[in-house]
Motif scaffolding. Structure first.
Motif, PDB file in Angstrom:
ATOM      1  N   LEU A  29       6.789  18.125  -8.348  1.00  0.00           N
ATOM      2  CA  LEU A  29       6.263  17.999  -9.750  1.00  0.00           C
ATOM      3  C   LEU A  29       4.822  16.802  -9.209  1.00  0.00           C
ATOM      4  N   ASP A  30       5.404  15.672  -8.307  1.00  0.00           N
ATOM      5  CA  ASP A  30       4.616  14.884  -7.803  1.00  0.00           C
ATOM      6  C   ASP A  30       3.439  15.376  -7.075  1.00  0.00           C
ATOM      7  N   ARG A  31       3.765  16.317  -6.236  1.00  0.00           N
ATOM      8  CA  ARG A  31       2.820  17.092  -5.380  1.00  0.00           C
ATOM      9  C   ARG A  31       1.984  17.670  -6.439  1.00  0.00           C
ATOM     10  N   TYR A  32       2.463  18.469  -7.366  1.00  0.00           N
ATOM     11  CA  TYR A  32       1.691  19.342  -8.346  1.00  0.00           C
ATOM     12  C   TYR A  32       0.708  18.290  -8.936  1.00  0.00           C
TER      13      TYR A  32
ATOM     14  N   CYS B 208      -3.484  19.016  -8.556  1.00  0.00           N
ATOM     15  CA  CYS B 208      -4.137  19.554  -9.507  1.00  0.00           C
ATOM     16  C   CYS B 208      -4.747  18.709 -10.437  1.00  0.00           C
ATOM     17  N   TYR B 209      -4.224  17.443 -10.382  1.00  0.00           N
ATOM     18  CA  TYR B 209      -5.011  16.481 -11.284  1.00  0.00           C
ATOM     19  C   TYR B 209      -5.205  15.098 -10.593  1.00  0.00           C
ATOM     20  N   PRO B 210      -5.689  15.295  -9.349  1.00  0.00           N
ATOM     21  CA  PRO B 210      -6.180  14.225  -8.471  1.00  0.00           C
ATOM     22  C   PRO B 210      -6.870  12.958  -9.192  1.00  0.00           C
ATOM     23  N   LEU B 211      -7.650  13.011 -10.101  1.00  0.00           N
ATOM     24  CA  LEU B 211      -8.212  12.047 -10.626  1.00  0.00           C
ATOM     25  C   LEU B 211      -7.490  11.213 -11.620  1.00  0.00           C
ATOM     26  N   ARG B 212      -6.536  11.870 -12.279  1.00  0.00           N
ATOM     27  CA  ARG B 212      -5.564  11.318 -13.068  1.00  0.00           C
ATOM     28  C   ARG B 212      -4.297  11.089 -12.554  1.00  0.00           C
ATOM     29  N   TYR B 213      -4.091  11.160 -11.224  1.00  0.00           N
ATOM     30  CA  TYR B 213      -2.656  11.231 -10.653  1.00  0.00           C
ATOM     31  C   TYR B 213      -1.990   9.828 -10.919  1.00  0.00           C
TER      32      TYR B 213
ATOM     33  N   SER C 231       1.099  -1.147   0.070  1.00  0.00           N
ATOM     34  CA  SER C 231       0.004   0.087  -0.071  1.00  0.00           C
ATOM     35  C   SER C 231       0.763   1.226   0.043  1.00  0.00           C
ATOM     36  N   LEU C 232       1.988   1.100   0.436  1.00  0.00           N
ATOM     37  CA  LEU C 232       3.133   2.303   0.433  1.00  0.00           C
ATOM     38  C   LEU C 232       3.914   2.433  -0.870  1.00  0.00           C
ATOM     39  N   GLN C 233       3.410   1.726  -1.984  1.00  0.00           N
ATOM     40  CA  GLN C 233       4.383   1.854  -3.137  1.00  0.00           C
ATOM     41  C   GLN C 233       3.422   2.610  -4.139  1.00  0.00           C
ATOM     42  N   THR C 234       3.417   3.697  -3.799  1.00  0.00           N
ATOM     43  CA  THR C 234       2.889   5.008  -4.476  1.00  0.00           C
ATOM     44  C   THR C 234       4.138   5.784  -4.810  1.00  0.00           C
ATOM     45  N   PRO C 235       3.830   6.764  -6.043  1.00  0.00           N
ATOM     46  CA  PRO C 235       5.032   7.617  -6.357  1.00  0.00           C
ATOM     47  C   PRO C 235       5.473   8.219  -5.317  1.00  0.00           C
ATOM     48  N   MET C 236       4.907   8.837  -4.582  1.00  0.00           N
ATOM     49  CA  MET C 236       5.457   9.963  -3.353  1.00  0.00           C
ATOM     50  C   MET C 236       6.408   8.972  -2.621  1.00  0.00           C
TER      51      MET C 236
ATOM     52  N   ASN D 171       2.457   7.052 -13.372  1.00  0.00           N
ATOM     53  CA  ASN D 171       2.741   5.602 -13.384  1.00  0.00           C
ATOM     54  C   ASN D 171       4.188   5.029 -12.811  1.00  0.00           C
ATOM     55  N   TRP D 172       4.184   3.747 -13.132  1.00  0.00           N
ATOM     56  CA  TRP D 172       5.449   3.163 -12.542  1.00  0.00           C
ATOM     57  C   TRP D 172       6.590   3.573 -13.669  1.00  0.00           C
TER      58      TRP D 172
END
Length: 324
Positions: free
Chosen positions: A127-130, A134-139, A61-66, A144-145
């Protein structure tokens, strides 16, 4: 100081094999307390950064871009502090405060490389935070990986070619006195010890500094201006607080990193002192790598839940082994 003489094409040249590393030896009464203090800080840094990497690897569950970018930052922190702190600790206890020439040059290359790479990693994280705000639905679609891997690899690659390669092409031989009045070997310190004219190297440093420090910093500022505009369009106060909270840790890290650099390089000459520079270097080489994992992750709700999951799995596995 040990000197060996080597014969080269046009005559004899002295080749230094050891340099005096002054550190805090001007204050011998502080060396033992500082040894224990910095040892604890270094161990805390290793623990915190290793914990971040381990949790992200073990908890899906922690394997996200951030958190992937945080792993790169944690690895960078471990690498930087390990290349600087152990030698500093050894010299606190040693009667002979020296550093080998080869290790000094290696420190110069590695610290310059990691400092440059951290600038680009902080920009990538901005950039990741932006994109997240700004684009939460397409984040997850945008970040992507493959994009994450390309951005992380790009930060390390650009950091290398913007720092190590120019230094390798322009580095000059050192002249005496072979005394490094600092806690480790770093390019701005060695610049005053080079034998030949350093104008070309200084020009390249200024150009490289603009590319590796100023450009990422401006990119971070622009990213947060866009984030601020996006957050201001959110109607609910709760939504604004939630959006801002995802950026707080990154902002603190950026302020600490760039704030330290600005204090060192942009202060008036009247405020310059060798001892002041050492204290500043202690902050970004020793303290900052220890603080980063706690600022970013270990106080984070998701990271705490990940830690509970991993510890729970470990306890279950241990009980099964005992019963078997």
């Amino acid at each position: 100081r040990k000197l060996s003489i080597v014969k080269m094409g046009h005559g004899n040249f002295s080749v230094i094999s050891e340099l005096i590393l002054v550190g805090f030896s001007n204050y011998p009464q502080t060396e033992i307390p500082l040894f224990f203090l910095f040892s604890l800080v270094y161990l805390a840094s290793l623990f915190g950064n290793t914990t971040v990497i381990t949790l992200v690897i073990l908890d899906f569950s922690l394997q996200t871009p951030m958190y992937i970018f945080l792993c790169h930052l944690a690895f960078l922190n471990i690498f930087f502090s390990t290349f600087v702190v152990p030698k500093m600790l050894f010299n606190f206890l040693a009667s002979k405060k020296v550093i080998s020439y080869n290790f000094c040059i290696a420190q110069t290359y590695i610290t310059l490389f990691l400092e440059s790479t951290e600038c680009f990693l902080l920009a990538v994280m901005a950039l990741d935070r932006y994109v997240a705000i700004c684009y939460p639905l397409r984040y997850l679609l945008i970040m992507n990986w493959s994009v994450c891997a390309a951005l992380a690899l790009g930060a390390w690659t650009v950091g290398f070619f913007a720092s190590v390669v120019p230094l390798y092409l322009t580095i000059l031989p050192l002249c005496g006195p072979y005394v490094v009045d600092y806690i480790f070997c770093e390019l701005p310190i060695l610049l005053h010890m080079f034998c030949a004219d350093t104008s070309l190297l200084e020009t390249i440093m200024a150009t490289g500094g603009a590319g590796t420090v100023l450009f990422p910093f401006l990119f971070i500022i622009l990213s947060y201006l866009r984030i601020l505009v996006a957050v201001m369009t959110i109607d609910s106060i709760k939504g604004r607080k939630k959006a801002f909270s995802t950026c707080t840790s990154h902002l603190i890290a950026v302020i600490m990193y760039y704030g330290t650099g600005m204090i060192r390089y942009l202060r008036p000459k009247s405020l310059y002192s060798a001892e002041g520079d050492k204290l500043i270097s202690v902050f970004y080489a020793v303290i900052n790598p220890m603080l980063n994992p706690f600022i970013y992750s270990l106080r984070n709700k998701e990271m705490k839940e990940g830690m509970k999951k991993v510890m729970g799995k470990y306890k279950i596995k241990t009980k099964q082994q005992i019963t078997d």
